[in-house]
Design a protein around this motif. Structure first.
Motif, PDB file in Angstrom:
ATOM      1  N   LEU A 135     -16.320  -6.351  -2.688  1.00 21.78           N
ATOM      2  CA  LEU A 135     -14.999  -5.726  -2.748  1.00 21.78           C
ATOM      3  C   LEU A 135     -15.167  -4.306  -2.242  1.00 21.78           C
ATOM      4  O   LEU A 135     -15.840  -3.487  -2.869  1.00 21.78           O
ATOM      5  CB  LEU A 135     -14.449  -5.723  -4.170  1.00 21.78           C
ATOM      6  N   GLN A 136     -14.586  -4.026  -1.089  1.00 17.69           N
ATOM      7  CA  GLN A 136     -14.740  -2.717  -0.465  1.00 17.69           C
ATOM      8  C   GLN A 136     -13.416  -1.969  -0.501  1.00 17.69           C
ATOM      9  O   GLN A 136     -12.444  -2.356   0.148  1.00 17.69           O
ATOM     10  CB  GLN A 136     -15.229  -2.849   0.980  1.00 17.69           C
ATOM     11  N   VAL A 137     -13.400  -0.875  -1.273  1.00 20.31           N
ATOM     12  CA  VAL A 137     -12.200  -0.061  -1.428  1.00 20.31           C
ATOM     13  C   VAL A 137     -12.375   1.212  -0.599  1.00 20.31           C
ATOM     14  O   VAL A 137     -13.139   2.101  -0.963  1.00 20.31           O
ATOM     15  CB  VAL A 137     -11.950   0.285  -2.908  1.00 20.31           C
ATOM     16  N   ASP A 138     -11.670   1.294   0.512  1.00 25.79           N
ATOM     17  CA  ASP A 138     -11.698   2.499   1.341  1.00 25.79           C
ATOM     18  C   ASP A 138     -10.443   3.332   1.164  1.00 25.79           C
ATOM     19  O   ASP A 138     -10.416   4.507   1.520  1.00 25.79           O
ATOM     20  CB  ASP A 138     -11.872   2.124   2.817  1.00 25.79           C
ATOM     21  N   GLY A 139      -9.385   2.758   0.620  1.00 23.29           N
ATOM     22  CA  GLY A 139      -8.180   3.499   0.293  1.00 23.29           C
ATOM     23  C   GLY A 139      -8.178   3.887  -1.174  1.00 23.29           C
ATOM     24  O   GLY A 139      -9.226   4.136  -1.769  1.00 23.29           O
ATOM     25  N   MET A 140      -6.988   3.920  -1.767  1.00 28.05           N
ATOM     26  CA  MET A 140      -6.872   4.226  -3.199  1.00 28.05           C
ATOM     27  C   MET A 140      -6.314   3.008  -3.923  1.00 28.05           C
ATOM     28  O   MET A 140      -5.386   2.362  -3.450  1.00 28.05           O
ATOM     29  CB  MET A 140      -5.966   5.437  -3.440  1.00 28.05           C
ATOM     30  N   GLY A 171       0.792  -1.222   0.000  1.00 29.19           N
ATOM     31  CA  GLY A 171       0.000   0.000   0.000  1.00 29.19           C
ATOM     32  C   GLY A 171       0.823   1.270   0.000  1.00 29.19           C
ATOM     33  O   GLY A 171       0.371   2.288   0.535  1.00 29.19           O
ATOM     34  N   ASP A 172       2.016   1.237  -0.620  1.00 33.03           N
ATOM     35  CA  ASP A 172       2.838   2.444  -0.672  1.00 33.03           C
ATOM     36  C   ASP A 172       2.745   3.156  -2.023  1.00 33.03           C
ATOM     37  O   ASP A 172       3.446   4.141  -2.264  1.00 33.03           O
ATOM     38  CB  ASP A 172       4.297   2.100  -0.364  1.00 33.03           C
ATOM     39  N   GLY A 173       1.902   2.667  -2.932  1.00 31.23           N
ATOM     40  CA  GLY A 173       1.739   3.293  -4.235  1.00 31.23           C
ATOM     41  C   GLY A 173       2.824   2.959  -5.236  1.00 31.23           C
ATOM     42  O   GLY A 173       2.759   3.416  -6.381  1.00 31.23           O
ATOM     43  N   ASP A 188      -6.409   5.144   3.795  1.00 33.78           N
ATOM     44  CA  ASP A 188      -5.127   5.837   4.037  1.00 33.78           C
ATOM     45  C   ASP A 188      -3.927   5.114   3.437  1.00 33.78           C
ATOM     46  O   ASP A 188      -2.796   5.297   3.883  1.00 33.78           O
ATOM     47  CB  ASP A 188      -4.899   6.041   5.543  1.00 33.78           C
ATOM     48  N   GLN A 189      -4.166   4.278   2.420  1.00 35.30           N
ATOM     49  CA  GLN A 189      -3.074   3.626   1.715  1.00 35.30           C
ATOM     50  C   GLN A 189      -3.372   3.618   0.219  1.00 35.30           C
ATOM     51  O   GLN A 189      -4.528   3.696  -0.203  1.00 35.30           O
ATOM     52  CB  GLN A 189      -2.878   2.184   2.212  1.00 35.30           C
ATOM     53  N   VAL A 190      -2.306   3.536  -0.585  1.00 32.03           N
ATOM     54  CA  VAL A 190      -2.429   3.522  -2.043  1.00 32.03           C
ATOM     55  C   VAL A 190      -1.889   2.191  -2.556  1.00 32.03           C
ATOM     56  O   VAL A 190      -0.722   1.863  -2.334  1.00 32.03           O
ATOM     57  CB  VAL A 190      -1.652   4.696  -2.677  1.00 32.03           C
ATOM     58  N   PHE A 191      -2.728   1.445  -3.243  1.00 33.69           N
ATOM     59  CA  PHE A 191      -2.376   0.102  -3.695  1.00 33.69           C
ATOM     60  C   PHE A 191      -2.244   0.087  -5.215  1.00 33.69           C
ATOM     61  O   PHE A 191      -3.153   0.493  -5.930  1.00 33.69           O
ATOM     62  CB  PHE A 191      -3.433  -0.902  -3.249  1.00 33.69           C
ATOM     63  N   LEU A 192      -1.117  -0.391  -5.687  1.00 37.15           N
ATOM     64  CA  LEU A 192      -0.840  -0.513  -7.111  1.00 37.15           C
ATOM     65  C   LEU A 192      -1.018  -1.968  -7.526  1.00 37.15           C
ATOM     66  O   LEU A 192      -0.399  -2.866  -6.952  1.00 37.15           O
ATOM     67  CB  LEU A 192       0.595  -0.059  -7.398  1.00 37.15           C
ATOM     68  N   ALA A 217     -15.539   3.842   0.381  1.00 38.42           N
ATOM     69  CA  ALA A 217     -15.401   5.291   0.505  1.00 38.42           C
ATOM     70  C   ALA A 217     -14.133   5.791  -0.154  1.00 38.42           C
ATOM     71  O   ALA A 217     -13.765   6.954   0.001  1.00 38.42           O
ATOM     72  CB  ALA A 217     -15.401   5.681   1.989  1.00 38.42           C
ATOM     73  N   GLY A 218     -13.465   4.932  -0.907  1.00 41.00           N
ATOM     74  CA  GLY A 218     -12.174   5.274  -1.483  1.00 41.00           C
ATOM     75  C   GLY A 218     -12.228   5.709  -2.930  1.00 41.00           C
ATOM     76  O   GLY A 218     -13.295   6.044  -3.471  1.00 41.00           O
ATOM     77  N   THR A 219     -11.068   5.672  -3.588  1.00 41.67           N
ATOM     78  CA  THR A 219     -10.892   6.198  -4.943  1.00 41.67           C
ATOM     79  C   THR A 219     -10.243   5.158  -5.838  1.00 41.67           C
ATOM     80  O   THR A 219      -9.279   4.488  -5.438  1.00 41.67           O
ATOM     81  CB  THR A 219     -10.004   7.458  -4.914  1.00 41.67           C
ATOM     82  N   ILE A 220     -10.752   5.045  -7.048  1.00 40.67           N
ATOM     83  CA  ILE A 220     -10.097   4.272  -8.090  1.00 40.67           C
ATOM     84  C   ILE A 220      -9.447   5.286  -9.026  1.00 40.67           C
ATOM     85  O   ILE A 220     -10.122   6.001  -9.758  1.00 40.67           O
ATOM     86  CB  ILE A 220     -11.102   3.397  -8.869  1.00 40.67           C
ATOM     87  N   GLU A 221      -8.126   5.380  -8.980  1.00 39.37           N
ATOM     88  CA  GLU A 221      -7.369   6.362  -9.757  1.00 39.37           C
ATOM     89  C   GLU A 221      -6.798   5.684 -10.998  1.00 39.37           C
ATOM     90  O   GLU A 221      -6.044   4.718 -10.898  1.00 39.37           O
ATOM     91  CB  GLU A 221      -6.241   6.942  -8.909  1.00 39.37           C
TER      92      GLU A 221
END
Length: 462
Positions: free
Chosen positions: A127-132, A77-79, A107-111, A165-169
């Motif tokens: 599938l619950q995405v609360d981070g990015m 989860g460090d992007g 509060d984490q970014v997953f690539l 509550a997260g973001t799909i970037e």
């Protein structure tokens, strides 16, 4: 347990295989259109999922759910670190149990790289995405072994919920900047060579789907795509990308039936919502579009193909700063039909081509005239009001030379210039219908009654 029962109830009611309108069973209340985009007099009382529904509170997970946190399977989860294998492992375990939840913590970014999450799975999978969550940054970072046509694919699932509550970037900028894109080539011309860009999220051959609460942004191409699905509920989703990002349709559906799209805000560089061939029983309500290319049915009939679209309703929608408003587009030479279309309670602000039927759709100047066409009938425009961009006529009905558009209904259509004065009157060609009330501007070109003949062969198979 109450949360799980509520989600299961909603999922079970997403579709009615016998053709009923599944989304009308969901309790509805006044929607919350974005105050930044909504007009002062947004029309109607559009539906909404109840405020106390679990679907409006994606951060809550029932204590009875089986939770599979991707961090427990090695996701960093460090992007920067590739977390794909951790996601696959968590999915595999969650798929095996009833009411499994794949949790992407906040509060984490997953690539992760291009991945197919497939079923069949046990009921109630979430599938619950609360981070990015995001793909590699551009074509140079894309693994050579991965498909460049899609990123996240959900396949062969029944009763699946994608929420959070997260973001799909989408990291789309470097894809948009490829020289093969029209707005980046010399003088706006497309350069030769491969030009694939991945759709961000694709649902394929699945049923009873719920997508809610997420922010989806900056897709390389289509943001969310449904293909060969039945029973889809989309609620309270935010989709965004820049106005000039190419081919970034917000929501695209094709060969998909029983769809409800509610209470969402979409701004992008192409169609806000696009409806392709093979779609029926689609309800769009309380959606804000802009900037975009509007809400489009089509394009249909490309390469002389057969296309059928029926029973589409678009109600209580606000369209702002868009190149098109309400559009139906078909290629010459196609067959099939578009029937039972309702556009009602639509507010527009600075929209070019506000109301348009284009049966001569073509991406080049080399398209030839064809005798066959997709037949358009029973299209209603009711309470369509607002302002239009005077560079194009506000109403444009260009129907096939050989197969007329029939049963077009106009009622309470009032469109005024956003700036300047009216340049062109409405345009009609081989269009038949009824004006229930006077239209502003007047549409005297709409012919009354029915044409003497129709090409019945175009209706076969629908």
């Amino acid at each position: 347990m109450l949360w799980i029962l509520s989600v299961q109830f909603l999922i079970q009611n997403v579709t009615n295989v016998d053709g009923g309108r599944h989304h009308n069973r969901i309790k509805k209340q006044k929607s919350e259109i974005s105050p930044e985009l909504a007009p002062a007099d947004s029309p109607g009382e559009p539906p909404a999922v109840p405020a106390d529904s679990p679907l409006t509170q994606p951060g809550n997970i029932s204590s009875t759910s089986c939770i599979f946190n991707v961090s427990d399977y090695g996701a960093i989860g460090d992007g920067e670190t590739d977390d794909t294998e951790a996601f696959k492992a968590a999915w595999k375990e969650a798929c095996r149990v009833e009411n499994g939840v794949v949790l992407v913590p906040s509060d984490q970014v997953f690539l992760i790289t291009s991945t197919i999450f497939s079923g069949p799975c046990e009921p109630g999978l979430i599938l619950q995405v609360d981070g990015m969550l995001m793909p590699p940054d551009g074509p140079d970072s894309w693994p050579e072994s991965d498909s460049t046509k899609q990123w996240l694919v959900f396949y062969n699932l029944d009763g699946f919920t994608f929420t959070g509550a997260g973001t799909i970037e989408g990291n789309g900028q470097k894809w948009w900047d490829l020289p093969c894109k029209p707005h980046k080539g010399p003088n706006g011309k497309t350069l030769p060579g491969p030009c694939y860009s991945p759709a961000l999220i694709r649902f394929f051959m699945s049923s009873n789907l719920v997508v809610t609460g997420l922010r989806i942004q900056n897709s390389p191409q289509f943001h969310v795509k449904f293909d060969g699905c039945q029973g889809v509920l989309i609620d309270s989703v935010s989709i965004s990308s820049p106005k000039l990002s190419p081919n970034t349709d917000g929501i695209h559906i094709e060969n998909t039936k029983s769809v409800g799209i509610y209470n969402s805000v979409i701004g992008n560089g192409d169609d806000c919502i696009s409806i392709g061939p093979g779609c029926s029983d689609v309800e769009i309500e309380a959606v804000t579009c802009g900037p975009s290319h509007g809400i489009s049915i089509g394009s249909l009939g490309v390469h002389n193909s057969h296309a059928c679209v029926s029973n589409i309703s678009v109600r209580n929608v606000f369209i702002k700063d868009s190149d098109n408003g309400l559009r139906i587009k078909t290629w010459q030479g196609g067959t099939g039909s578009v029937t039972g279309i309702t556009f009602e309670n639509i507010q527009m602000e600075n929209v070019r081509n506000s109301v348009i039927i284009d049966q001569y759709y073509c991406l080049t100047k080399a398209c030839r005239n064809e005798t066959s066409a997709v037949y358009l009938s029973d299209v209603a425009y009711r309470n369509i009001k607002g302002t239009y961009d005077v560079r194009s006529p506000p109403i444009h009905f260009a129907c096939s030379d050989t197969i007329a558009c029939t049963n077009i209904t106009m009622s309470e259509v009032e469109l005024l210039p956003y700036e300047g004065v009216l340049v062109d009157d409405p345009f009609c060609w081989n269009a038949y219908g009824l004006q229930e009330t006077l239209t502003i501007p007047p549409i005297d070109c709409l012919q009354e009654g029915m044409p003497q003949s129709l090409e019945e062969s175009s209706l076969l198979g629908c």
